[in-house]
Design a protein around this motif. Structure first.
Motif, PDB file in Angstrom:
ATOM      1  N   GLN A  47      37.994  22.664  40.482  1.00 28.04           N
ATOM      2  CA  GLN A  47      37.616  24.006  41.220  1.00 28.04           C
ATOM      3  C   GLN A  47      36.175  23.985  41.571  1.00 28.04           C
ATOM      4  O   GLN A  47      35.770  24.640  42.506  1.00 28.04           O
ATOM      5  CB  GLN A  47      37.893  24.975  40.069  1.00 28.04           C
ATOM      6  N   TYR A 215      46.052  39.347  38.663  1.00 27.08           N
ATOM      7  CA  TYR A 215      44.968  38.140  38.323  1.00 27.08           C
ATOM      8  C   TYR A 215      44.095  38.279  36.917  1.00 27.08           C
ATOM      9  O   TYR A 215      44.107  37.736  36.224  1.00 27.08           O
ATOM     10  CB  TYR A 215      44.045  37.398  39.514  1.00 27.08           C
ATOM     11  N   THR A 219      44.477  36.366  33.386  1.00 23.95           N
ATOM     12  CA  THR A 219      43.397  35.624  32.908  1.00 23.95           C
ATOM     13  C   THR A 219      42.873  36.283  31.499  1.00 23.95           C
ATOM     14  O   THR A 219      42.714  35.666  30.601  1.00 23.95           O
ATOM     15  CB  THR A 219      42.145  35.480  33.970  1.00 23.95           C
ATOM     16  N   ASN A 256      37.432  28.221  33.612  1.00 27.81           N
ATOM     17  CA  ASN A 256      38.385  27.859  34.754  1.00 27.81           C
ATOM     18  C   ASN A 256      38.786  29.394  35.175  1.00 27.81           C
ATOM     19  O   ASN A 256      39.142  29.478  36.679  1.00 27.81           O
ATOM     20  CB  ASN A 256      39.661  27.414  33.962  1.00 27.81           C
ATOM     21  N   SER A 257      38.727  30.359  34.393  1.00 24.47           N
ATOM     22  CA  SER A 257      39.104  31.759  34.825  1.00 24.47           C
ATOM     23  C   SER A 257      37.908  32.143  36.090  1.00 24.47           C
ATOM     24  O   SER A 257      38.184  32.855  37.028  1.00 24.47           O
ATOM     25  CB  SER A 257      39.312  32.786  34.020  1.00 24.47           C
ATOM     26  N   ALA A 260      37.991  30.026  39.100  1.00 28.02           N
ATOM     27  CA  ALA A 260      39.259  30.384  40.008  1.00 28.02           C
ATOM     28  C   ALA A 260      39.165  31.983  40.524  1.00 28.02           C
ATOM     29  O   ALA A 260      39.628  32.141  41.850  1.00 28.02           O
ATOM     30  CB  ALA A 260      40.413  30.410  39.044  1.00 28.02           C
ATOM     31  N   ASN A 263      36.840  30.895  43.834  1.00 27.93           N
ATOM     32  CA  ASN A 263      37.785  30.421  44.881  1.00 27.93           C
ATOM     33  C   ASN A 263      38.921  31.267  45.338  1.00 27.93           C
ATOM     34  O   ASN A 263      39.273  31.154  46.447  1.00 27.93           O
ATOM     35  CB  ASN A 263      38.385  29.122  44.265  1.00 27.93           C
ATOM     36  N   PHE A 264      39.135  32.313  44.567  1.00 28.58           N
ATOM     37  CA  PHE A 264      40.081  33.256  45.137  1.00 28.58           C
ATOM     38  C   PHE A 264      39.674  34.224  46.115  1.00 28.58           C
ATOM     39  O   PHE A 264      40.669  34.984  46.468  1.00 28.58           O
ATOM     40  CB  PHE A 264      40.666  33.939  43.868  1.00 28.58           C
TER      41      PHE A 264
END
Length: 344
Positions: A47, A215, A219, A256-257, A260, A263-264
Motif C-alpha cells: 500500500q 469503510y 476498519t 493498514n487502515s 488504505a 489510497n481509497f
C-alpha cells in the motif's frame, strides 16, 4: 587403576534444570502473532508503494506522515523477529533466559502505543471543528493517556529483573488497551456522524458517502475487535503473553487502515469534467494513413478517427478525412516525409 571402584553415575550428580515455562501460551503466542503481523507488513509495503506511485502530488506533510508510520511499522516488524529469534533460537535449551525480558520485548508496548496514536491522530484532526471540537479533544486525550501507560509499562519492563515481577504491573497494559479501544470507538462514531450529516441528497454523492461510512465501520470494528481481545486476555490471563501476540496484529491493522484510506481517496473523489464534455466522457484518437495509386495519380488519404465514450456507456465514432492528389510526371515519387506537417 585396577582394584579401585569406579564411581557409579547417579541422578544426583546431574545438575537440576529449572522448570520450563509453558511455551504454547507465551512465546508460542508471540510467534503466531509475529507470523500474522509480518503478513500484514507485506500488505503495508504494497500500500505504501501504491501511495508513492499514485499520489506523488501530495503535500510534503502528508508524504512525511506516510514515511514515518511505515518506518515505525518496519521497526515494529524487526522487534517481532528479534523476539522470536532470541527466545526460541538463541536461548534454546536455556530455560533460565525464558524468564528474563529482552530489549525487543520491552520495547513492544511503547512502539505499539506510538503507532496507534499516529494512525488515529489524523482522524482526530478531521473531526476537529464546530461543536465536535470537544469530542475530538477528549479522544486525543485518551490517546495520550494510552501512550503514557505504554511508556510506564516499557520503563517497568526494563527496570524489573524478570517477567514474573512484571505481572504486578500488567494492569498498565490493560489500561492502555482500554483507553485505545475507547478513543478509537469514539472517533469512529464521530466520523460516521460527520459523514452522515454531509449527505447532500444527490444520489451520486450520497453513494460515495455511504461507501466511506461502510469503510469507517469495517476498519473501526476490526481494530476495536482485536483491541478488546487483547484487553480481555490482559485482564483474565496476565501471566501469559497471549495479549502480546494479539497486540502485534492490532498495530498492523491500524497502519493498514490509514494507508488504505489514503489510497481509497481516488475512488470516491469526484472527477473533474473537461471542457466541452460531461463528467466521465473519454475521447480517443486513432490516426491512419492510406496510400493509393490510381493510373498517373497518387493519392494520400489521412484518416483521423475519434472515439468518444460517454459516462452513460454509449459510444460515438467521428471520422475526419483529408485526401490530397499528387500528379505523377515521371519525377521521383513523393514520400510521406515530403508532405506538409498538417498532412502527416
Amino acid at each position: 587403576m585396577e582394584g579401585q571402584s569406579q564411581p557409579s553415575p547417579s541422578a544426583g550428580a546431574l545438575p537440576l534444570l529449572p522448570k520450563l515455562p509453558p511455551l504454547d501460551n507465551t512465546y508460542g503466542a508471540i510467534l503466531l502473532g509475529s507470523f500474522a503481523s509480518l503478513m500484514l507488513y507485506g500488505l503495508t509495503l504494497h500500500q505504501a508503494y501504491r501511495y508513492i506511485r499514485a499520489h506523488a502530488t501530495d503535500g510534503l506533510y502528508m508524504k512525511c506522515y506516510v514515511v514515518f508510520i511505515v518506518v515505525l511499522d518496519s521497526l515494529h516488524s524487526g522487534l517481532c523477529m528479534h523476539i522470536s529469534y532470541w527466545y526460541l533460537v538463541k536461548c534454546y535449551f536455556r530455560p533460565d533466559r525464558l524468564f528474563t525480558g529482552v530489549w525487543s520485548l520491552n520495547m513492544i508496548a511503547v512502539t505499539v502505543g506510538m503507532t496507534i496514536i499516529l494512525c488515529q491522530w489524523r482522524v482526530a484532526l478531521i473531526v476537529i471543528g464546530g461543536k465536535l471540537r470537544n469530542i475530538a479533544f477528549i479522544a486525543a486525550s485518551l490517546f495520550l493517556g494510552e501512550l503514557a501507560f505504554a511508556i510506564v509499562a516499557t520503563v517497568k519492563a526494563f527496570v524489573l529483573p524478570n517477567l514474573i515481577e512484571f505481572r504486578k504491573f500488567a494492569w498498565t497494559i490493560s489500561a492502555a488497551y482500554g483507553l485505545s479501544v475507547g478513543s478509537n470507538a469514539m472517533l469512529t462514531s464521530v466520523l460516521i456522524f460527520v459523514l452522515h450529516r454531509s449527505r447532500t441528497g444527490f444520489q451520486r454523492t450520497d453513494s460515495k458517502i455511504d461507501t466511506l461510512i461502510k469503510y469507517a465501520v469495517c476498519t473501526g470494528l476490526m481494530t476495536d475487535l482485536f483491541g478488546v481481545l487483547a484487553l480481555v486476555f490482559a485482564l483474565v490471563q496476565p501471566s501469559n503473553l497471549i495479549y502480546t501476540g494479539i497486540d502485534l496484529v492490532t498495530s498492523k491493522l491500524y497502519v493498514n487502515s490509514v494507508l488504505a484510506a489514503l489510497n481509497f481517496r481516488d475512488s470516491v473523489a469526484p472527477r473533474k469534467p473537461t471542457s466541452g464534455r460531461t463528467e466521465g466522457d473519454r475521447l480517443s484518437a486513432y490516426p491512419r494513413s492510406i496510400r493509393q495509386q490510381v493510373s498517373d495519380t497518387e493519392a494520400w488519404s489521412h484518416d483521423l478517427q475519434y472515439l468518444s465514450t460517454a459516462s452513460s456507456g454509449s459510444m460515438h465514432v467521428f471520422d475526419i478525412k483529408a485526401v490530397r492528389n499528387v500528379e505523377s510526371d515521371g519525377a521521383v515519387p513523393i514520400e510521406p516525409s515530403d508532405l506538409p506537417k498538417d498532412m502527416v
